[in-house]
Write a protein that holds these residues in place. Sequence first.
Motif, PDB file in Angstrom:
ATOM      1  N   VAL A   1      46.675  30.946  30.113  1.00 20.36           N
ATOM      2  CA  VAL A   1      47.394  30.807  31.377  1.00 20.36           C
ATOM      3  C   VAL A   1      46.400  30.960  32.514  1.00 20.36           C
ATOM      4  CG1 VAL A   1      49.105  31.949  32.850  1.00 20.36           C
ATOM      5  CG2 VAL A   1      49.536  31.722  30.406  1.00 20.36           C
ATOM      6  N   ARG A   2      46.561  30.140  33.569  1.00 17.54           N
ATOM      7  CA  ARG A   2      45.679  30.258  34.726  1.00 17.54           C
ATOM      8  C   ARG A   2      46.506  30.690  35.928  1.00 17.54           C
ATOM      9  NH1 ARG A   2      43.287  26.605  38.731  1.00 17.54           N
ATOM     10  NH2 ARG A   2      41.191  27.374  39.175  1.00 17.54           N
ATOM     11  N   ILE A   3      46.015  31.670  36.652  1.00 17.67           N
ATOM     12  CA  ILE A   3      46.712  32.102  37.868  1.00 17.67           C
ATOM     13  C   ILE A   3      45.713  32.207  39.018  1.00 17.67           C
ATOM     14  CG2 ILE A   3      48.436  33.443  36.574  1.00 17.67           C
ATOM     15  CD1 ILE A   3      46.961  35.912  38.037  1.00 17.67           C
ATOM     16  N   VAL A   4      46.254  32.132  40.226  1.00 16.82           N
ATOM     17  CA  VAL A   4      45.451  32.412  41.415  1.00 16.82           C
ATOM     18  C   VAL A   4      46.138  33.572  42.120  1.00 16.82           C
ATOM     19  CG1 VAL A   4      44.611  31.520  43.611  1.00 16.82           C
ATOM     20  CG2 VAL A   4      44.693  30.021  41.611  1.00 16.82           C
ATOM     21  N   CYS A   5      45.386  34.655  42.356  1.00 16.18           N
ATOM     22  CA  CYS A   5      46.008  35.848  42.921  1.00 16.18           C
ATOM     23  C   CYS A   5      45.097  36.497  43.962  1.00 16.18           C
ATOM     24  CB  CYS A   5      46.316  36.856  41.816  1.00 16.18           C
ATOM     25  SG  CYS A   5      44.843  37.550  41.044  1.00 16.18           S
ATOM     26  N   ASP A   6      45.680  37.395  44.735  1.00 14.33           N
ATOM     27  CA  ASP A   6      44.920  38.246  45.644  1.00 14.33           C
ATOM     28  C   ASP A   6      44.696  39.592  44.953  1.00 14.33           C
ATOM     29  OD1 ASP A   6      45.247  36.148  47.371  1.00 14.33           O
ATOM     30  OD2 ASP A   6      46.786  37.130  48.602  1.00 14.33           O
ATOM     31  N   MET A   7      43.559  40.214  45.249  1.00 13.09           N
ATOM     32  CA  MET A   7      43.265  41.533  44.678  1.00 13.09           C
ATOM     33  C   MET A   7      43.102  42.542  45.804  1.00 13.09           C
ATOM     34  SD  MET A   7      40.459  40.696  41.672  1.00 13.09           S
ATOM     35  CE  MET A   7      39.168  40.052  42.732  1.00 13.09           C
ATOM     36  N   HIS A   8      43.629  43.728  45.591  1.00 18.21           N
ATOM     37  CA  HIS A   8      43.571  44.776  46.606  1.00 18.21           C
ATOM     38  C   HIS A   8      43.029  46.071  46.019  1.00 18.21           C
ATOM     39  CE1 HIS A   8      46.055  41.947  48.753  1.00 18.21           C
ATOM     40  NE2 HIS A   8      46.974  42.015  47.816  1.00 18.21           N
ATOM     41  N   CYS A   9      41.889  46.500  46.522  1.00 17.45           N
ATOM     42  CA  CYS A   9      41.282  47.746  46.037  1.00 17.45           C
ATOM     43  C   CYS A   9      41.634  48.880  46.988  1.00 17.45           C
ATOM     44  CB  CYS A   9      39.768  47.596  45.926  1.00 17.45           C
ATOM     45  SG  CYS A   9      38.940  49.136  45.511  1.00 17.45           S
ATOM     46  N   VAL A  10      41.865  50.042  46.427  1.00 23.38           N
ATOM     47  CA  VAL A  10      42.260  51.202  47.219  1.00 23.38           C
ATOM     48  C   VAL A  10      41.149  51.617  48.195  1.00 23.38           C
ATOM     49  CG1 VAL A  10      41.479  52.962  45.570  1.00 23.38           C
ATOM     50  CG2 VAL A  10      43.470  53.429  47.036  1.00 23.38           C
ATOM     51  N   THR A  11      39.903  51.208  47.913  1.00 26.03           N
ATOM     52  CA  THR A  11      38.804  51.502  48.846  1.00 26.03           C
ATOM     53  C   THR A  11      38.827  50.561  50.055  1.00 26.03           C
ATOM     54  OG1 THR A  11      37.216  50.114  47.668  1.00 26.03           O
ATOM     55  CG2 THR A  11      37.346  52.424  47.000  1.00 26.03           C
ATOM     56  N   ARG A  12      39.907  49.788  50.183  1.00 29.10           N
ATOM     57  CA  ARG A  12      40.287  49.018  51.383  1.00 29.10           C
ATOM     58  C   ARG A  12      39.780  47.587  51.455  1.00 29.10           C
ATOM     59  NH1 ARG A  12      43.201  52.223  54.796  1.00 29.10           N
ATOM     60  NH2 ARG A  12      43.021  54.454  54.405  1.00 29.10           N
ATOM     61  N   TRP A  13      39.152  47.084  50.369  1.00 30.85           N
ATOM     62  CA  TRP A  13      38.851  45.654  50.408  1.00 30.85           C
ATOM     63  C   TRP A  13      39.928  44.883  49.655  1.00 30.85           C
ATOM     64  CZ3 TRP A  13      38.142  43.398  45.630  1.00 30.85           C
ATOM     65  CH2 TRP A  13      37.637  44.191  44.587  1.00 30.85           C
ATOM     66  N   SER A  14      40.199  43.688  50.182  1.00 35.47           N
ATOM     67  CA  SER A  14      41.089  42.742  49.513  1.00 35.47           C
ATOM     68  C   SER A  14      40.352  41.424  49.388  1.00 35.47           C
ATOM     69  CB  SER A  14      42.371  42.512  50.318  1.00 35.47           C
ATOM     70  OG  SER A  14      43.192  43.666  50.286  1.00 35.47           O
ATOM     71  N   LYS A  15      40.549  40.743  48.269  1.00 31.51           N
ATOM     72  CA  LYS A  15      39.916  39.438  48.061  1.00 31.51           C
ATOM     73  C   LYS A  15      41.005  38.443  47.686  1.00 31.51           C
ATOM     74  CE  LYS A  15      35.954  37.355  45.736  1.00 31.51           C
ATOM     75  NZ  LYS A  15      36.638  36.071  45.488  1.00 31.51           N
ATOM     76  N   PHE A  16      41.081  37.371  48.495  1.00 30.67           N
ATOM     77  CA  PHE A  16      42.133  36.375  48.306  1.00 30.67           C
ATOM     78  C   PHE A  16      41.716  35.288  47.307  1.00 30.67           C
ATOM     79  CE2 PHE A  16      43.836  37.015  52.940  1.00 30.67           C
ATOM     80  CZ  PHE A  16      44.458  38.186  52.539  1.00 30.67           C
ATOM     81  N   ASP A  17      42.714  34.630  46.740  1.00 29.49           N
ATOM     82  CA  ASP A  17      42.525  33.397  45.956  1.00 29.49           C
ATOM     83  C   ASP A  17      41.541  33.518  44.803  1.00 29.49           C
ATOM     84  OD1 ASP A  17      44.331  31.946  47.487  1.00 29.49           O
ATOM     85  OD2 ASP A  17      42.814  31.513  49.010  1.00 29.49           O
ATOM     86  N   ASN A  18      41.861  34.393  43.901  1.00 32.61           N
ATOM     87  CA  ASN A  18      41.023  34.572  42.721  1.00 32.61           C
ATOM     88  C   ASN A  18      41.643  33.842  41.538  1.00 32.61           C
ATOM     89  OD1 ASN A  18      39.132  36.788  43.820  1.00 32.61           O
ATOM     90  ND2 ASN A  18      41.201  37.488  44.329  1.00 32.61           N
ATOM     91  N   ALA A  19      40.873  32.923  40.963  1.00 28.90           N
ATOM     92  CA  ALA A  19      41.376  32.127  39.833  1.00 28.90           C
ATOM     93  C   ALA A  19      40.970  32.776  38.511  1.00 28.90           C
ATOM     94  CB  ALA A  19      40.834  30.704  39.912  1.00 28.90           C
ATOM     95  N   PHE A  20      41.946  33.300  37.834  1.00 31.55           N
ATOM     96  CA  PHE A  20      41.722  33.944  36.536  1.00 31.55           C
ATOM     97  C   PHE A  20      42.388  33.135  35.434  1.00 31.55           C
ATOM     98  CE2 PHE A  20      41.155  37.760  39.182  1.00 31.55           C
ATOM     99  CZ  PHE A  20      40.115  38.405  38.528  1.00 31.55           C
ATOM    100  N   GLU A  21      41.834  33.272  34.245  1.00 38.19           N
ATOM    101  CA  GLU A  21      42.482  32.701  33.062  1.00 38.19           C
ATOM    102  C   GLU A  21      42.529  33.769  31.986  1.00 38.19           C
ATOM    103  OE1 GLU A  21      41.035  28.681  32.265  1.00 38.19           O
ATOM    104  OE2 GLU A  21      41.345  29.139  30.141  1.00 38.19           O
ATOM    105  N   GLY A  22      43.585  33.738  31.213  1.00 33.26           N
ATOM    106  CA  GLY A  22      43.723  34.712  30.142  1.00 33.26           C
ATOM    107  C   GLY A  22      45.034  34.506  29.423  1.00 33.26           C
TER     108      GLY A  22
ATOM    109  N   ASP B   1      37.095  31.881  37.730  1.00 28.01           N
ATOM    110  CA  ASP B   1      36.523  30.626  38.238  1.00 28.01           C
ATOM    111  C   ASP B   1      36.058  29.714  37.106  1.00 28.01           C
ATOM    112  OD1 ASP B   1      36.870  30.467  40.908  1.00 28.01           O
ATOM    113  OD2 ASP B   1      34.901  31.279  41.467  1.00 28.01           O
ATOM    114  N   GLY B   2      36.791  29.722  36.013  1.00 25.97           N
ATOM    115  CA  GLY B   2      36.491  28.842  34.888  1.00 25.97           C
ATOM    116  C   GLY B   2      35.360  29.299  33.981  1.00 25.97           C
ATOM    117  N   LYS B   3      34.749  30.436  34.337  1.00 27.91           N
ATOM    118  CA  LYS B   3      33.629  30.934  33.518  1.00 27.91           C
ATOM    119  C   LYS B   3      33.999  32.272  32.875  1.00 27.91           C
ATOM    120  CE  LYS B   3      30.747  30.545  37.137  1.00 27.91           C
ATOM    121  NZ  LYS B   3      31.337  29.599  38.088  1.00 27.91           N
ATOM    122  N   PRO B   4      33.365  32.590  31.741  1.00 28.92           N
ATOM    123  CA  PRO B   4      33.655  33.884  31.115  1.00 28.92           C
ATOM    124  C   PRO B   4      33.511  35.025  32.123  1.00 28.92           C
ATOM    125  CG  PRO B   4      32.247  32.581  29.677  1.00 28.92           C
ATOM    126  CD  PRO B   4      32.366  31.817  30.983  1.00 28.92           C
TER     127      PRO B   4
END
Length: 204
Positions: free
Chosen positions: A72-93, A141-144
């Motif tokens: 399955v492939r998803i695109v998600c945002d990630m939020h770290c408690v140390t206050r950074w967020s990163k948008f549009d992350n493409a994961f597969e699993g 991003d399509g890579k291991p």
Amino acid sequence: MGLFDKARSDTASKDEGRERLPPGQVTTEKWPVLTYGETPLIETKDWRFRASGLVDQEQILTWDDLLAFPAVRIVCDMHCVTRWSKFDNAFEGVRVRDLLASLNVKPEARYVMVHGYGGYTTNVPLTDLMDDDVLLAYKYDGKPLEPDHGGPCRLLLPKLYLWKSAKWVNGFELIEKDKPGFWERAGYHMYGDPWKEERHGWSW
Ligand SMILES: Nc1nc2c(c(=O)[nH]1)N[C@H]1C(S)=C(S)[C@@H](COP(=O)(O)O)O[C@H]1N2
Ligand SMILES: [Mo]
């Protein structure tokens, strides 16, 4: 509509309905590495995943067992408690829901203690692991997935702060009552919803 499109449209509707950035967060383009301790190097041939606790029978999965589930492939945002967020992350699993369906989980199970190589643990409610976008992720991003980011395989539970997404995941222990994992014992919140700023638990 594939899941990829669904994740996109969920993101789009979120943009309309509310801020995309949770309170107190700052966006980053780079992907920081946050690990307590060393990065374990695990080859896929040696990788094992153990399902234990409230399951009919304890099970050990190999890498091939993992890949036998639909990818399955998803695109998600990630939020770290140390206050950074990163948008549009493409994961597969593979979907954790699919994995759980194969495990014969006992009805009294309510929580999962997620285990990672190196001894990391984090607690999550079983129902939250059933969401569409919760993966045992092995590609980015399509890579291991790189070892520093949890490769060969990490949990990905995007709606909670990222400490819940255990890197180098190697087991689910199904339990009835909630109990704190590694960071939760150190004072982090038992649930960790970024939208409610559930950063710290009772001790704070
Ligand atoms: N096994 C393990 N998983 C872990 C951690 C860790 O130290 N060990 N750190 C957590 C924390 S606090 C965060 S913010 C994310 C960071 O993931 P990243 O290094 O890929 O950005 O992993 C989480 N999963
Ligand atoms: Mo974190």
